[in-house]
Write an enzyme that holds these catalytic residues in place. Structure first.
Site, short mmCIF file in Angstrom:
data_model
loop_
_atom_site.label_atom_id
_atom_site.label_comp_id
_atom_site.label_asym_id
_atom_site.label_seq_id
_atom_site.Cartn_x
_atom_site.Cartn_y
_atom_site.Cartn_z
N GLN A 94 24.08 -72.15 66.26
CA GLN A 94 24.18 -70.59 66.12
C GLN A 94 25.69 -70.84 65.69
OE1 GLN A 94 23.17 -68.26 69.62
NE2 GLN A 94 22.62 -69.74 70.27
N HIS B 225 23.99 -68.24 62.34
CA HIS B 225 24.36 -66.97 61.89
C HIS B 225 26.15 -67.38 60.95
CE1 HIS B 225 23.58 -66.20 66.60
NE2 HIS B 225 22.79 -66.14 66.05
N THR C 235 25.07 -73.34 74.54
CA THR C 235 24.63 -71.49 74.75
C THR C 235 24.62 -71.17 75.69
OG1 THR C 235 23.65 -69.89 73.23
CG2 THR C 235 22.84 -72.40 73.46
N SER C 236 24.99 -69.77 75.96
CA SER C 236 24.83 -68.95 76.99
C SER C 236 22.94 -68.09 76.70
CB SER C 236 26.10 -67.61 77.49
OG SER C 236 25.47 -67.27 75.94
N TYR D 190 38.55 -64.24 60.68
CA TYR D 190 38.07 -65.32 60.13
C TYR D 190 39.26 -66.40 59.40
CZ TYR D 190 33.61 -63.46 61.47
OH TYR D 190 32.23 -63.15 62.04
N VAL E 183 29.18 -71.10 63.29
CA VAL E 183 29.56 -71.42 62.18
C VAL E 183 30.05 -72.44 61.29
CG1 VAL E 183 29.29 -68.78 62.22
CG2 VAL E 183 31.59 -69.42 62.88
N ASP E 184 31.36 -73.34 62.54
CA ASP E 184 32.26 -74.51 62.50
C ASP E 184 31.10 -75.93 61.46
OD1 ASP E 184 31.88 -75.26 65.98
OD2 ASP E 184 30.57 -76.25 64.16
N ARG F 289 40.07 -68.70 62.08
CA ARG F 289 39.30 -69.59 62.83
C ARG F 289 39.64 -70.44 61.83
NH1 ARG F 289 33.86 -66.60 64.80
NH2 ARG F 289 33.56 -68.40 65.46
N1 APR Z 1 30.25 -78.52 76.84
C1 APR Z 1 28.41 -77.84 76.28
N2 APR Z 1 28.30 -76.28 76.87
C2 APR Z 1 29.93 -75.82 77.52
C3 APR Z 1 30.91 -76.63 76.71
C4 APR Z 1 30.79 -78.34 76.89
N3 APR Z 1 31.82 -78.59 76.81
N4 APR Z 1 31.56 -75.81 77.24
C5 APR Z 1 31.73 -74.67 77.53
N5 APR Z 1 29.28 -74.72 77.66
C6 APR Z 1 29.15 -73.33 77.39
C7 APR Z 1 29.31 -72.47 78.70
O1 APR Z 1 28.57 -72.76 79.77
C8 APR Z 1 27.97 -71.31 78.00
O2 APR Z 1 27.00 -71.38 78.76
O3 APR Z 1 28.84 -73.32 76.09
C9 APR Z 1 28.24 -71.53 75.99
C10 APR Z 1 28.82 -70.59 75.33
O4 APR Z 1 28.49 -69.60 75.08
P1 APR Z 1 28.93 -68.42 74.78
O5 APR Z 1 30.27 -68.23 74.84
O6 APR Z 1 27.88 -67.55 75.09
O7 APR Z 1 28.38 -68.70 73.18
P2 APR Z 1 27.28 -68.60 72.29
O8 APR Z 1 26.47 -69.19 73.06
O9 APR Z 1 27.59 -69.65 70.85
O10 APR Z 1 26.99 -67.22 71.15
C11 APR Z 1 25.99 -67.13 70.56
O11 APR Z 1 27.13 -65.17 70.47
O12 APR Z 1 29.11 -64.19 69.49
C12 APR Z 1 28.09 -64.07 68.76
O13 APR Z 1 27.85 -65.17 66.68
C13 APR Z 1 27.82 -65.68 68.29
O14 APR Z 1 27.29 -67.74 68.13
C14 APR Z 1 27.32 -67.02 68.92
C15 APR Z 1 26.86 -65.97 69.48
#
Ligand code: APR
Length: 231
Positions: free
Chosen positions: A86, A104, A171-172, A53, A88-89, A56
């Site tokens: 979601q 989160h 977000t995925s 952390y 933390v920034d 980060r």
């Molecule tokens: N603009 C928009 N979306 C983007 C970009 C961008 N420039 N670059 C990547 N992405 C998308 C990816 O295609 C993906 O669908 O952002 C998503 C990131 O997904 P993850 O890496 O799974 O992250 P996130 O969904 O934020 O994770 C959720 O998981 O690890 C834990 O607590 C952590 O808050 C986090 C949670």
């Protein structure tokens, strides 16, 4: 003003130079999530968790809000905008958004290991072993780790149920309960999903995908929303 509720993930901060989690070269490729982001990890190797952390935080101090964050803050001129993140920034805050709910936790805050209500702003990037709360106990990152409850989820559901428009950005949608918020969006409410990659979403009869990075996608979202307002 109509209410726009936005759920954001690490993708919205990608263009600010912060890594996402599950993409190629993402954080969870570099680190084993259970070794750096779980209560068990903290018990087993506190130094490793602190280092993760601290790193980060250092990166965050170098980062600036991008057009995705700034576009959401600008939308407050036309909508009552609630951001449920979601992330933390603090890039939404630095972009000037006024209503932000962190699901989160927050990287720039730390809290007591015995009393979760004792939360402090961290000065600088480094939290060390031996840094103590006012009760004399070790401080830990103010982050929701895997396996821990998400205290803000009920508030988030309340907000989502009041939406006139809903957007999902960067977000995925694989981490619950955050990903489940989409189920609480009233069926008549339009949903916009902004992501350069395909995202699996639960069924909703009114979803539109904007397959773009946030920096461009939020601008397109603004156009679509204003067109609806002026209809
Ligand atoms: N603009 C928009 N979306 C983007 C970009 C961008 N420039 N670059 C990547 N992405 C998308 C990816 O295609 C993906 O669908 O952002 C998503 C990131 O997904 P993850 O890496 O799974 O992250 P996130 O969904 O934020 O994770 C959720 O998981 O690890 C834990 O607590 C952590 O808050 C986090 C949670």
């Amino acid at each position: 003003m109509k209410k726009l509720v936005v759920l954001t993930g690490s993708g919205i901060s990608a263009e600010s130079g912060l890594k996402t989690f599950r993409e190629m070269g993402g954080l969870w490729e570099e680190y084993d999530v259970m070794e750096v982001a779980s209560p068990e990890a903290w018990e087993a190797n506190m130094e490793l968790v602190l280092r993760f952390y601290n790193e980060r935080r250092k990166q965050l101090l170098q980062a600036e809000p991008n057009p995705g964050h700034l576009g959401l803050s600008d939308l407050e001129k036309h909508f009552d905008v609630d951001i449920i993140t979601q992330n933390v920034d603090d890039l939404h805050e630095r972009a000037g958004s006024t209503k932000i709910l962190h699901l989160h936790g927050e990287l720039k805050k730390v809290r007591s290991t015995v009393d979760p209500n004792l939360i402090y702003e961290l000065d600088g990037w480094e939290l060390k072993a031996g840094d103590k709360c006012e009760k004399g106990f070790q401080l830990r990152p103010h982050i929701v780790w895997f396996g821990e409850p998400v205290p803000a989820i009920e508030k988030a559901v309340e907000i989502v149920q009041q939406a006139d428009f809903f957007a999902v950005i960067g977000t995925s949608l694989v981490v619950y309960p955050a990903a489940g918020l989409i189920h609480y969006v009233p069926s008549s409410v339009p949903i916009y999903v902004i992501d350069p990659n395909p995202v699996q979403t639960p069924y909703h009869k009114n979803i539109e995908f904007i397959q773009q990075k946030a920096g461009v996608g939020v601008g397109l979202l603004k156009e679509k929303l204003l067109a609806r307002l002026n209809k």
